[in-house]
Design a protein around this motif. Structure first.
Motif, PDB file in Angstrom:
ATOM      1  N   ILE A 120       0.821  -1.216   0.000  1.00  0.00           N
ATOM      2  CA  ILE A 120       0.000   0.000   0.000  1.00  0.00           C
ATOM      3  C   ILE A 120       0.857   1.269   0.000  1.00  0.00           C
ATOM      4  O   ILE A 120       0.547   2.229  -0.702  1.00  0.00           O
ATOM      5  N   ASP A 121       1.958   1.273   0.747  1.00  0.00           N
ATOM      6  CA  ASP A 121       2.746   2.513   0.803  1.00  0.00           C
ATOM      7  C   ASP A 121       3.438   2.795  -0.532  1.00  0.00           C
ATOM      8  O   ASP A 121       3.571   3.950  -0.929  1.00  0.00           O
ATOM      9  N   ASP A 122       3.841   1.736  -1.242  1.00  0.00           N
ATOM     10  CA  ASP A 122       4.434   1.942  -2.574  1.00  0.00           C
ATOM     11  C   ASP A 122       3.378   2.495  -3.522  1.00  0.00           C
ATOM     12  O   ASP A 122       3.648   3.382  -4.334  1.00  0.00           O
ATOM     13  N   LEU A 123       2.171   1.969  -3.402  1.00  0.00           N
ATOM     14  CA  LEU A 123       1.087   2.447  -4.271  1.00  0.00           C
ATOM     15  C   LEU A 123       0.778   3.912  -3.983  1.00  0.00           C
ATOM     16  O   LEU A 123       0.702   4.742  -4.906  1.00  0.00           O
ATOM     17  N   ILE A 124       0.626   4.251  -2.707  1.00  0.00           N
ATOM     18  CA  ILE A 124       0.282   5.635  -2.345  1.00  0.00           C
ATOM     19  C   ILE A 124       1.357   6.593  -2.854  1.00  0.00           C
ATOM     20  O   ILE A 124       1.052   7.655  -3.387  1.00  0.00           O
ATOM     21  N   ARG A 125       2.613   6.202  -2.737  1.00  0.00           N
ATOM     22  CA  ARG A 125       3.697   7.101  -3.179  1.00  0.00           C
ATOM     23  C   ARG A 125       3.672   7.330  -4.691  1.00  0.00           C
ATOM     24  O   ARG A 125       4.121   8.346  -5.171  1.00  0.00           O
ATOM     25  N   ARG A 126       3.152   6.356  -5.443  1.00  0.00           N
ATOM     26  CA  ARG A 126       3.106   6.503  -6.903  1.00  0.00           C
ATOM     27  C   ARG A 126       1.921   7.337  -7.378  1.00  0.00           C
ATOM     28  O   ARG A 126       1.859   7.733  -8.540  1.00  0.00           O
ATOM     29  N   MET A 127       0.935   7.546  -6.519  1.00  0.00           N
ATOM     30  CA  MET A 127      -0.316   8.167  -6.970  1.00  0.00           C
ATOM     31  C   MET A 127      -0.327   9.667  -6.669  1.00  0.00           C
ATOM     32  O   MET A 127       0.287  10.120  -5.702  1.00  0.00           O
ATOM     33  N   PRO A 128      -1.060  10.438  -7.491  1.00  0.00           N
ATOM     34  CA  PRO A 128      -1.127  11.899  -7.301  1.00  0.00           C
ATOM     35  C   PRO A 128      -2.114  12.272  -6.194  1.00  0.00           C
ATOM     36  O   PRO A 128      -3.304  12.487  -6.446  1.00  0.00           O
ATOM     37  N   LEU A 129      -1.634  12.359  -4.948  1.00  0.00           N
ATOM     38  CA  LEU A 129      -2.532  12.608  -3.809  1.00  0.00           C
ATOM     39  C   LEU A 129      -3.073  14.036  -3.823  1.00  0.00           C
ATOM     40  O   LEU A 129      -2.333  14.980  -4.082  1.00  0.00           O
ATOM     41  N   GLU A 130      -4.341  14.168  -3.495  1.00  0.00           N
ATOM     42  CA  GLU A 130      -4.956  15.492  -3.352  1.00  0.00           C
ATOM     43  C   GLU A 130      -6.114  15.374  -2.374  1.00  0.00           C
ATOM     44  O   GLU A 130      -6.577  14.265  -2.069  1.00  0.00           O
ATOM     45  N   GLU A 131      -6.559  16.518  -1.882  1.00  0.00           N
ATOM     46  CA  GLU A 131      -7.728  16.520  -0.994  1.00  0.00           C
ATOM     47  C   GLU A 131      -8.933  17.008  -1.776  1.00  0.00           C
ATOM     48  O   GLU A 131      -8.831  17.947  -2.564  1.00  0.00           O
ATOM     49  N   ARG A 132     -10.075  16.338  -1.565  1.00  0.00           N
ATOM     50  CA  ARG A 132     -11.331  16.767  -2.198  1.00  0.00           C
ATOM     51  C   ARG A 132     -12.430  16.806  -1.144  1.00  0.00           C
ATOM     52  O   ARG A 132     -12.525  15.883  -0.321  1.00  0.00           O
ATOM     53  N   LEU A 133     -13.278  17.815  -1.217  1.00  0.00           N
ATOM     54  CA  LEU A 133     -14.436  17.878  -0.335  1.00  0.00           C
ATOM     55  C   LEU A 133     -15.605  17.203  -1.047  1.00  0.00           C
ATOM     56  O   LEU A 133     -16.023  17.667  -2.109  1.00  0.00           O
ATOM     57  N   TYR A 134     -16.097  16.127  -0.469  1.00  0.00           N
ATOM     58  CA  TYR A 134     -17.176  15.362  -1.117  1.00  0.00           C
ATOM     59  C   TYR A 134     -18.372  15.224  -0.182  1.00  0.00           C
ATOM     60  O   TYR A 134     -18.218  15.012   1.026  1.00  0.00           O
ATOM     61  N   ARG A 135     -19.557  15.242  -0.792  1.00  0.00           N
ATOM     62  CA  ARG A 135     -20.752  14.829  -0.055  1.00  0.00           C
ATOM     63  C   ARG A 135     -20.758  13.294   0.025  1.00  0.00           C
ATOM     64  O   ARG A 135     -20.224  12.630  -0.864  1.00  0.00           O
ATOM     65  N   HIS A 136     -21.384  12.769   1.067  1.00  0.00           N
ATOM     66  CA  HIS A 136     -21.423  11.313   1.294  1.00  0.00           C
ATOM     67  C   HIS A 136     -22.851  11.011   1.737  1.00  0.00           C
ATOM     68  O   HIS A 136     -23.299  11.508   2.772  1.00  0.00           O
ATOM     69  N   ARG A 137     -23.592  10.253   0.932  1.00  0.00           N
ATOM     70  CA  ARG A 137     -25.033  10.046   1.174  1.00  0.00           C
ATOM     71  C   ARG A 137     -25.308   8.563   1.366  1.00  0.00           C
ATOM     72  O   ARG A 137     -25.135   7.749   0.445  1.00  0.00           O
TER      73      ARG A 137
END
Ligand code: MTE
Length: 319
Positions: A120-137
Motif C-alpha cells: 500500500i505505501d508503494d502504491l500511495i507514493r506513486r499516486m497523485p494525492l490530493e484533498e477533495r471535499l465530497y458529499r457522502h449520502r
C-alpha cells in the motif's frame, strides 16, 4: 436474501427510533463531545501504529470540488460508521481499531496486462494525492460532508493496465474472521465486494481514499484504502480494499447478493426513487442538530455523471 434479518442500516432511524429522538437527533453533537472525552480517557487505535506515508498529509486541496454544506465534524464522523465486518451498530468503527493495516497490499488481477501485488505505501507514493471535499449520502438517508485525501481511481486503472475485454472493476475487502467478528456471521456473503463499470471507474469523480481530515485514513473509515463514489449511495464505497479485479461480467455485489430487490448494482442517488421501505426525498445532515435538506439527483453531481447513464434503458439505475 436467504434469511430475512433486518440489518440496522436497512431500517431508517425514523422507523427504529421514537420520532422525538429521530426528528431532533439533538444529542448527536453532545454525543460527539462525550465521545471526545471518552476518547481522551480510553484512546482508540484509529490509525496504523507506524505509517510510512504519514508525511504526505495534509495533501493540497483541489478546489474544483466544492460543498454546499459545512464539513461534518471529525468527531461525529468517527463515531457514526457502517463497517459490518466489525458489527452492525454505528459504533462498529470502534471495533475496527483491532484491524492491522500495515503491512497491507493490494492485488490486481483478472483482465490486466500483468497480474501484480503492490504494498500500500508503494502504491500511495506513486499516486497523485490530493484533498477533495465530497458529499457522502447513505441509503439510510443520512449524509455527511468529508475532506477525503486520495487519488482519482482513473490513475489506479491506468497503473493496472486493463485489457480491452475488461468491462467492470470489482473490488474486494479483506476476509479474516479471526480479526473481524462480523465475518463469523455466515449468512453474509463475505468478503464485502463492490463494482463499477469501466466508464464509472474512469469518471473524474471516482476517488480512491487514503486519508481524511488532513491525516492518513482512520480504520473506522476503511483504512488503508477505500472507494468514494459520491454520486452513489454510500454502500458502493467499499472499505479496506485488498483486491482489484478487471472483469468482463458485472460482479455480484455484497448487498445486491443479500437483498436484490432493495440494493442494486447501480445505486445512484435519486430523491424521486424511494427505497422500497422509506423515502429518499430528504436527508439528515449528521452533526447539524437533526437538520434535514432535500436530496439532490446524483447527490448533486449530475453534471459530472449523468452522461454515464444515457441509453441504459431497462436498468434500475437508482437502487
Ligand atoms: N465496506 C465494507 N467493507 N464493509 C461495510 O460494512 N459499509 C458501507 C460502505 N462500505 C461497508 C463498506 C456502507 S453501508 C456505507 S454507508 C459506507 O461504507 C459508510 O462509510 P462511513 O462509515 O465512512 O460513513
Amino acid at each position: 436474501m436467504l434469511i430475512r434479518r433486518w440489518r440496522n442500516w436497512e431500517i431508517p432511524e425514523r422507523e427504529a427510533t421514537p420520532e422525538s429522538v429521530f426528528a431532533g437527533r439533538r444529542n448527536l453533537l453532545k454525543a460527539g463531545a462525550a465521545a471526545l472525552v471518552a476518547e481522551a480517557l480510553w484512546p482508540r487505535d484509529l490509525f496504523a501504529a507506524s505509517d510510512p506515508t504519514a508525511a504526505l498529509y495534509p495533501a493540497k486541496r483541489d478546489n474544483a470540488y466544492k460543498l454546499d454544506r459545512p464539513i461534518t465534524p471529525e468527531s461525529v464522523n468517527t463515531h457514526y460508521n457502517n463497517f459490518y465486518e466489525f458489527g452492525m451498530g454505528k459504533d462498529a468503527g470502534d471495533a475496527a481499531s483491532v484491524l492491522p493495516i500495515r503491512p497491507w497490499s493490494i492485488q490486481f488481477d483478472g483482465l490486466v496486462e500483468k497480474p501484480q501485488t503492490i504494498a500500500i505505501d508503494d502504491l500511495i507514493r506513486r499516486m497523485p494525492l490530493e484533498e477533495r471535499l465530497y458529499r457522502h449520502r447513505c441509503v439510510e438517508s443520512w449524509a455527511m460532508a468529508i475532506p477525503w485525501t486520495g487519488f482519482a481511481l482513473k490513475a489506479l486503472v491506468d497503473y493496472a493496465k486493463p485489457l480491452a475485454g475488461a468491462k467492470y472493476v470489482r473490488m474486494q475487502t479483506f476476509k479474516d474472521s479471526k480479526i473481524a467478528p462480523g465475518q463469523r456471521q455466515f449468512w453474509y456473503p463475505w468478503p464485502y465486494t463492490e463494482g463499477l463499470t469501466m466508464a464509472e471507474a474512469t469518471n473524474e469523480l471516482a476517488f480512491m481514499v487514503t486519508g481524511a481530515y488532513g491525516k492518513p485514513l482512520a480504520k473506522c473509515f476503511g483504512a488503508p484504502l477505500r472507494l468514494a463514489t459520491p454520486w452513489k449511495y454510500g454502500f458502493k464505497s467499499i472499505k479496506s480494499i485488498v483486491r482489484i479485479s478487471f472483469v468482463a461480467e458485472r460482479p455480484k455485489t455484497f448487498w445486491e447478493a443479500l437483498s436484490p430487490s432493495e440494493y442494486g448494482f447501480w445505486a445512484n442517488v435519486n430523491p424521486k426513487v424511494p427505497h422500497p421501505r422509506w423515502s429518499q426525498a430528504t436527508e439528515e445532515l449528521l452533526g447539524m442538530g437533526g437538520k434535514r435538506v432535500p436530496t439532490l439527483l446524483y447527490n448533486g453531481y449530475a453534471e459530472q455523471v449523468a452522461g454515464l447513464y444515457t441509453g441504459l434503458t431497462g436498468e434500475n439505475l437508482f437502487m
